[in-house]
Design a protein around this motif. Structure first.
Motif, short mmCIF file in Angstrom:
data_model
loop_
_atom_site.label_atom_id
_atom_site.label_comp_id
_atom_site.label_asym_id
_atom_site.label_seq_id
_atom_site.Cartn_x
_atom_site.Cartn_y
_atom_site.Cartn_z
N VAL A 169 44.66 20.86 51.49
CA VAL A 169 43.76 19.83 50.69
C VAL A 169 42.28 20.28 50.89
N CYS A 170 41.58 20.06 49.48
CA CYS A 170 40.28 20.61 49.30
C CYS A 170 39.42 19.79 50.12
N MET A 171 37.99 20.25 50.30
CA MET A 171 37.16 19.59 51.35
C MET A 171 36.64 18.59 50.42
N GLY A 172 36.28 18.99 49.13
CA GLY A 172 35.62 18.03 48.18
C GLY A 172 35.61 18.31 46.84
N TRP A 173 34.95 17.36 45.89
CA TRP A 173 34.89 17.66 44.76
C TRP A 173 33.72 16.86 44.12
N LYS A 174 32.98 17.37 43.03
CA LYS A 174 31.91 16.81 42.23
C LYS A 174 32.14 16.80 40.74
N PRO A 175 31.71 15.96 40.18
CA PRO A 175 31.94 15.39 38.93
C PRO A 175 31.25 16.59 37.64
#
Length: 441
Positions: A169-175
């Motif tokens: 799983v990736c730690m995060g995402w930004k638009p």
């Protein structure tokens, strides 16, 4: 004249637990249920702090600090915000794909600080949501609504999307830029994340993701005992706040006849041993003054005690025995160790409070302090804020030590049980509960 008697251990722990809980009523927006990241004015909400708050409300009801009706009202309001807030790529969204942004403005709930869509902070939030759903189990309309909202929030999360076509799983995402390049692998606080992601009835990840996660574990030796290494103490506490790891084992633990609870006990001993040896020659370190974890730290300074001139780190995930270390101690860590090593915890708390009598704010431990930094007070540099997740961790951990309360609630959670079983955990209470169910069927 009456002679003042020393506060008993039980009274001391009770006092510190209630002071920790009082963070939440003070730093809370009654219009939407959001909780401030820290005690500093005008900071945004941390969604992880909200998760700890939701779990702490259940403790407050049991301890008599809050009426059940008030806890129901606060919980419902909070869950309504997260269930009904706008999900999308737009700037004013509170989240996307069921996940939520790490920081939200306290008033509007919109994304703050250009923060990431955080998989781990969403996990900590949802763990609090599931705690509320497990506790508020009455068949009246208000508590039924809590359970309905909890299902909506949890089942909407697209864990599979967060794999971003990878194995973990990736730690995060930004638009604006997409997924962060870091993933959850190697021993860390993400055991709870994988438990929730594996159990999802709507967007689960495969068991192979958990297998890859644990395959990059790093083991070390303390004395004659091999233990699973992670330097900062919070890693050994966060998943444990909700999951009772005593006696249950996944594959890497079963292969070594070990478990995560005993591992945390050893890591506390490692920290105490490191502080007693004090290889960095920092002021104040000893077997009862210890606690390296993720925390803020002092700004750059040359004013250090004992002729020391270490490079101070600011915010850092400090750890032992491999560092980093700049003399900054997380004072809440000793108290958070209570269920794992009671004597070490009590000795640590009492030594901190007697050696540094001005360390607490309104009875609460700050995020960190560094007595090697030269100031007019023996505490040296002291963080000017208390941190919401630290306070919530203390409320929950102390209650687990006292009564297994949060652990007991979550042992009954079908989400936690399913996730652990899909990760390959066996033994202990997982099998004991199955035996009870078979006998009553």
């Amino acid at each position: 004249m009456l002679q003042r008697t020393e506060e008993t251990d039980a009274a001391l722990v009770d006092r510190l637990q209630q002071a920790a809980f009082n963070y939440f009523p003070k730093h809370y927006n009654p219009d939407n249920g959001l909780v401030a990241d820290t005690s500093i004015a005008d900071v945004p909400c941390s969604i992880a702090a909200v998760g700890f708050a939701l779990s702490s409300y259940t403790v407050a009801v049991e301890r008599g600090w809050m009426e059940r009706a008030e806890a129901v009202q606060r919980t419902t309001q909070t869950l309504c915000f997260f269930a009904n807030g706008h999900q999308g790529r737009e700037r004013h969204a509170i989240g996307y794909k069921g996940f939520f942004y790490h920081f939200l403005h306290m008033d509007t709930g919109h994304r703050a600080w250009n923060s990431e869509l955080s998989t781990i902070d969403t996990t900590l939030l949802v763990a609090g949501v599931l705690t509320a759903a497990a506790y508020f189990d009455r068949n009246d309309g208000d508590e039924t609504e809590i359970r309905r909202l909890a299902v909506l929030i949890y089942e909407r999360i697209d864990w599979h999307w967060a794999l971003n076509k990878g194995e973990t799983v990736c730690m995060g995402w930004k638009p604006g830029s997409g997924f962060l390049r870091w993933r959850w692998q190697g021993y860390d606080e993400a055991i709870l994340l994988y438990t929730l992601a594996l159990a999802s009835p709507t967007h689960p990840i495969p068991q192979s993701s958990y297998d890859v996660f644990v395959s990059s574990y790093s083991w070390m030796l303390f004395g004659e005992q091999h233990y699973l290494y992670a330097g900062p103490l919070f890693i050994h506490f966060f998943s444990h706040a909700w999951i009772d790891f005593r006696g249950i084992q996944d594959r890497p633990m079963a292969e070594r006849n070990w478990d995560y609870f005993r591992n945390t006990q050893v890591c506390i001993a490692v920290q105490r041993d490191y502080a007693e040896r004090n290889p960095g020659h920092f002021v104040g370190y000893n077997k009862n003054v210890w606690g390296l974890s993720a925390s803020d730290g002092p700004p750059p300074t040359r004013h250090m005690r004992g002729g020391r001139h270490p490079r101070v780190l600011g915010y850092a995930a400090r750890g032992a025995p491999l560092g980093p270390d700049d003399g900054t101690i997380a004072p809440w860590a000793a108290l958070a160790s209570l269920p794992y090593d009671r004597q070490a915890s009590i000795d640590g708390v009492r030594t901190l409070l007697s050696t540094y009598p001005s360390l607490t704010y309104e009875g609460r431990f700050p995020g960190g302090f560094n007595p090697t930094v030269k100031t007019k007070r023996p505490e040296g540099w002291v963080d000017d804020r208390c941190v919401g997740i630290d306070q919530g961790l203390l409320v929950m951990t102390i209650e687990n030590d006292r009564s297994d309360f949060i652990w007991g609630l979550m042992r009954k959670s079908p989400v936690i049980r399913t996730g652990l079983e899909r990760a390959g955990f066996t033994g202990g209470w997982l099998e004991e509960n199955e035996d009870v169910e078979r006998k009553t069927a």
